[in-house]
Design a protein around this motif. Structure first.
Motif, PDB file in Angstrom:
ATOM      1  N   PRO A 339       0.822  -1.227   0.000  1.00  0.00           N
ATOM      2  CA  PRO A 339       0.000   0.000   0.000  1.00  0.00           C
ATOM      3  C   PRO A 339       0.851   1.270   0.000  1.00  0.00           C
ATOM      4  O   PRO A 339       0.536   2.234  -0.711  1.00  0.00           O
ATOM      5  CB  PRO A 339      -0.832  -0.124   1.280  1.00  0.00           C
ATOM      6  N   GLU A 379      -8.836  -8.212  -8.637  1.00  0.00           N
ATOM      7  CA  GLU A 379      -7.890  -8.320  -7.523  1.00  0.00           C
ATOM      8  C   GLU A 379      -7.328  -6.963  -7.104  1.00  0.00           C
ATOM      9  O   GLU A 379      -6.434  -6.902  -6.265  1.00  0.00           O
ATOM     10  CB  GLU A 379      -6.737  -9.249  -7.921  1.00  0.00           C
ATOM     11  N   ARG A 380      -7.831  -5.901  -7.676  1.00  0.00           N
ATOM     12  CA  ARG A 380      -7.288  -4.575  -7.389  1.00  0.00           C
ATOM     13  C   ARG A 380      -7.869  -4.000  -6.103  1.00  0.00           C
ATOM     14  O   ARG A 380      -9.050  -4.170  -5.812  1.00  0.00           O
ATOM     15  CB  ARG A 380      -7.555  -3.624  -8.563  1.00  0.00           C
ATOM     16  N   TYR A 381      -6.995  -3.310  -5.384  1.00  0.00           N
ATOM     17  CA  TYR A 381      -7.359  -2.645  -4.141  1.00  0.00           C
ATOM     18  C   TYR A 381      -7.375  -1.131  -4.379  1.00  0.00           C
ATOM     19  O   TYR A 381      -6.965  -0.651  -5.453  1.00  0.00           O
ATOM     20  CB  TYR A 381      -6.366  -3.022  -3.040  1.00  0.00           C
ATOM     21  N   LEU A 418     -15.969  -1.609  -6.019  1.00  0.00           N
ATOM     22  CA  LEU A 418     -15.672  -1.692  -4.587  1.00  0.00           C
ATOM     23  C   LEU A 418     -16.732  -0.999  -3.726  1.00  0.00           C
ATOM     24  O   LEU A 418     -16.560  -0.901  -2.514  1.00  0.00           O
ATOM     25  CB  LEU A 418     -14.303  -1.064  -4.298  1.00  0.00           C
TER      26      LEU A 418
END
Length: 601
Positions: A339, A379-381, A418
């Motif tokens: 992150p 799979e992206r944050y 999201l």
């Protein structure tokens, strides 16, 4: 009117006329900085037994209270981090009172409001500690006495006192603050202004400037013109403006402690502050970063020094003076948690775009950044999506609009996936900018009717006034550029909290509202809106945008553009490197307008 000093003899005479008390009332007033004459001859005349108190200590401000038809009083309010003893707390006498009711609420909230208005304060003082207030009588006219102070009219003065204490900087005794605060922390008018100004003029000869709400500036100026001595009213919109007027560039004036460990602690706090998105004024943050970088105790810690330098460069970008940051070695990035690594990469790309980095170098940054995000969309944050948005904006800066659109839309869709659509406001604004520049009316309509309308009704976005204002300004710009000026005006007028928006967003909203009014044939209204924009504080963040407002005005009146173009070429690093040429001051108005319309805000 010439400045005239007030002597002790005159103050004693005033005391005799104002009440039945003896001359001790005036002698007491001379214990406080505001009542002491400022000129040397007057000081000599006033010295008879009194001691010049010098300037106020940090955390000390002047309060003014008026009880209709009864009394008018000046008070010295001192904020301190030292806890008062129970005996001191009970010591409420004829000359010392407590803050109660609304005044007590403002006193409790003052430090939080000051830090929120100018986050660099959070790095320079133990602001989490509670400030305790002591309020003493300076001078009084009229009958009776106050046993406590209540009301909203002390709000701004208390916030300035808290800011002064936090930064260990004194409020100059030439200032008095007479303004309340509304729910958005904008300055609001106070009642009894005529009596308050007259009281200050009679009993506080050192005070020469009065800070009032911008909405009350005209009334204050008219009242001040009728006083026996000069008193200059100064208007401010919000707490940030007020702090800037009274304390100046806080970041460059603070005094760091001698303890190296404490300096390093504040340096780590600064790193967090400098990466906040919600800061409204970045100039003081830049100054504080430069101060910390110069500290030997910081320089001894190589990692801390590098992190503070990086954070300072982020602040410089927000302050519209971006400087390019070299891409770090890949092994350095690999050692960071993912992150943090992606957050740093996002800042690298954004800063390179704003610093006017060469097109090929910026494209290289984008390529490296895209190689670091998760390739599988599911799979992206959030950190991946922030990098995608930064890459889209960077590609738009070098006119690779097709790729820019693709990455911006992917970022917006990712936030929607999201269930965090409100966090996609920045890529949405950039997509609006591109569509407006290209005159893509159908695309603008789809964006306005779809994601923009959804975001403006989103409760999460409504909690973030900086984002909601940014979206409205971007939408108004795009609507103006696709010949929907009435809708643009409605978009801007539909938001009531522009005063708390970031400076660049505020100027942008006014600039495009004026352009829309021009398109509607309302030249007089457009001129008034531009005047409002040009009266805003000329801080680093908006220097180029204010010049754009002047260029719009010059084009509207067919006035010469040469000098304005020179100013603009010197103001914005990205646009200067990208579009301007040496012959720019000789360009025809239409070419200047095309370049000005491409400006990032």
């Amino acid at each position: 009117m010439m400045t005239r000093e007030v002597s002790l003899a005159e103050i004693l005479e005033l005391a005799g006329r104002a009440s039945t008390d003896d001359a001790s009332a005036a002698e007491r007033a001379l214990r406080y900085p505001w009542s002491w004459p400022t000129g040397e001859p007057a000081k000599g005349a006033a010295a008879g037994g009194a001691i010049d108190p010098g300037g106020p200590s940090p955390g000390t401000v002047l309060l003014v209270s008026v009880e209709p038809a009864e009394r008018r009083s000046l008070w010295c309010a001192r904020a301190s981090f030292e806890t008062r003893s129970r005996a001191e707390a009970r010591d409420v006498t004829a000359t010392r009172v407590e803050l109660v009711g609304r005044a007590a609420e403002h006193a409790r909230a003052a430090m939080e409001i000051a830090v929120r208005a100018l986050p660099s304060m959070a790095s320079v003082a133990p602001v989490s500690r509670r400030a305790h207030w002591c309020v003493e009588l300076v001078a009084k006219e009229g009958r009776g006495r106050d046993r406590a102070l209540d009301g909203d009219s002390f709000a701004l003065a208390l916030v300035l006192g808290a800011a002064s204490l936090a930064c260990e900087l004194s409020v100059d005794r030439c200032w008095v603050a007479l303004a309340a605060l509304d729910k958005s922390e904008r300055l609001a008018p106070v009642d009894g202004l005529a009596d308050k100004l007259a009281l200050v003029a009679r009993w506080a000869p050192a005070v020469t400037r009065c800070l009032v709400a911008e909405r009350q500036l005209g009334q204050a100026a008219a009242l001040a013109s009728r006083l026996d001595r000069p008193l200059e009213p100064v208007g401010a919109r919000d707490v940030g403006d007020a702090i800037a007027h009274v304390l100046g560039d806080v970041g460059s004036r603070v005094r760091l402690p001698p303890d190296p460990d404490e300096v390093r602690r504040r340096g780590r706090a600064f790193i967090r502050v400098a990466q906040l998105r919600a800061c409204r004024r970045w100039g003081p943050v830049v100054s504080l970063g430069a101060l910390l970088c110069s500290e030997p105790s910081v320089q001894e810690d190589e990692k801390l020094a590098a992190d503070i330098d990086f954070a300072t460069r982020i602040a410089r970008r927000h302050a519209n003076v971006a400087t390019w940051i070299p891409w770090p070695p890949e092994d350095v990035l690999d050692r960071l948690p993912r992150p943090i690594r992606l957050s740093r990469i996002k800042h690298l790309v954004q800063t390179a775009a704003d610093a006017g980095t060469h097109d090929a170098e910026l494209a290289s940054y984008v390529e490296r950044a895209l190689g670091r995000i998760e390739p599988e969309p599911r799979e992206r944050y959030p950190e991946d999506l922030e990098v995608l948005g930064a890459c889209g904006r960077a590609l738009a800066a070098i006119e690779q609009l097709s790729d820019a659109r693709r990455h911006l839309r992917t970022a917006i869709d990712g936030w929607e996936e999201l269930s965090q659509s409100h966090r996609g406001s920045r890529p949405l604004c950039e997509l609006l900018r591109i569509a407006g520049l290209e005159g893509a009316s159908d695309e603008v309509a789809l964006l306005i009717d779809g994601p923009v309308t959804a975001l403006l009704g989103d409760r999460h976005l409504d909690e973030d006034e900086l984002s909601i204002a940014f979206v409205r300004a971007a939408a108004a710009r795009a609507l103006t550029q696709v010949d929907r000026p009435l809708d643009a005006v409605r978009m801007v007028d539909g938001f009531a909290r522009w005063a708390t928006a970031a400076p660049h967003t505020r100027v942008t909203s006014l600039r495009w509202r004026a352009r829309a009014l021009d398109a509607l044939g309302r030249a007089g209204d457009a001129a008034r809106v531009r005047t409002e924009a040009l009266q805003l504080p000329d801080v680093l963040e908006v220097a180029d945008l204010l010049t754009l407002v002047r260029i719009d005005e010059a084009i509207a009146y067919a006035a010469p553009l040469g000098d304005l173009v020179r100013q603009l070429a010197a103001a914005g690093p990205t646009e200067r490197a990208r579009w301007w040429r040496d012959d720019a001051p000789t360009w025809p108005a239409e070419r200047v307008r095309r370049v000005a319309d491409r400006w990032r805000y």
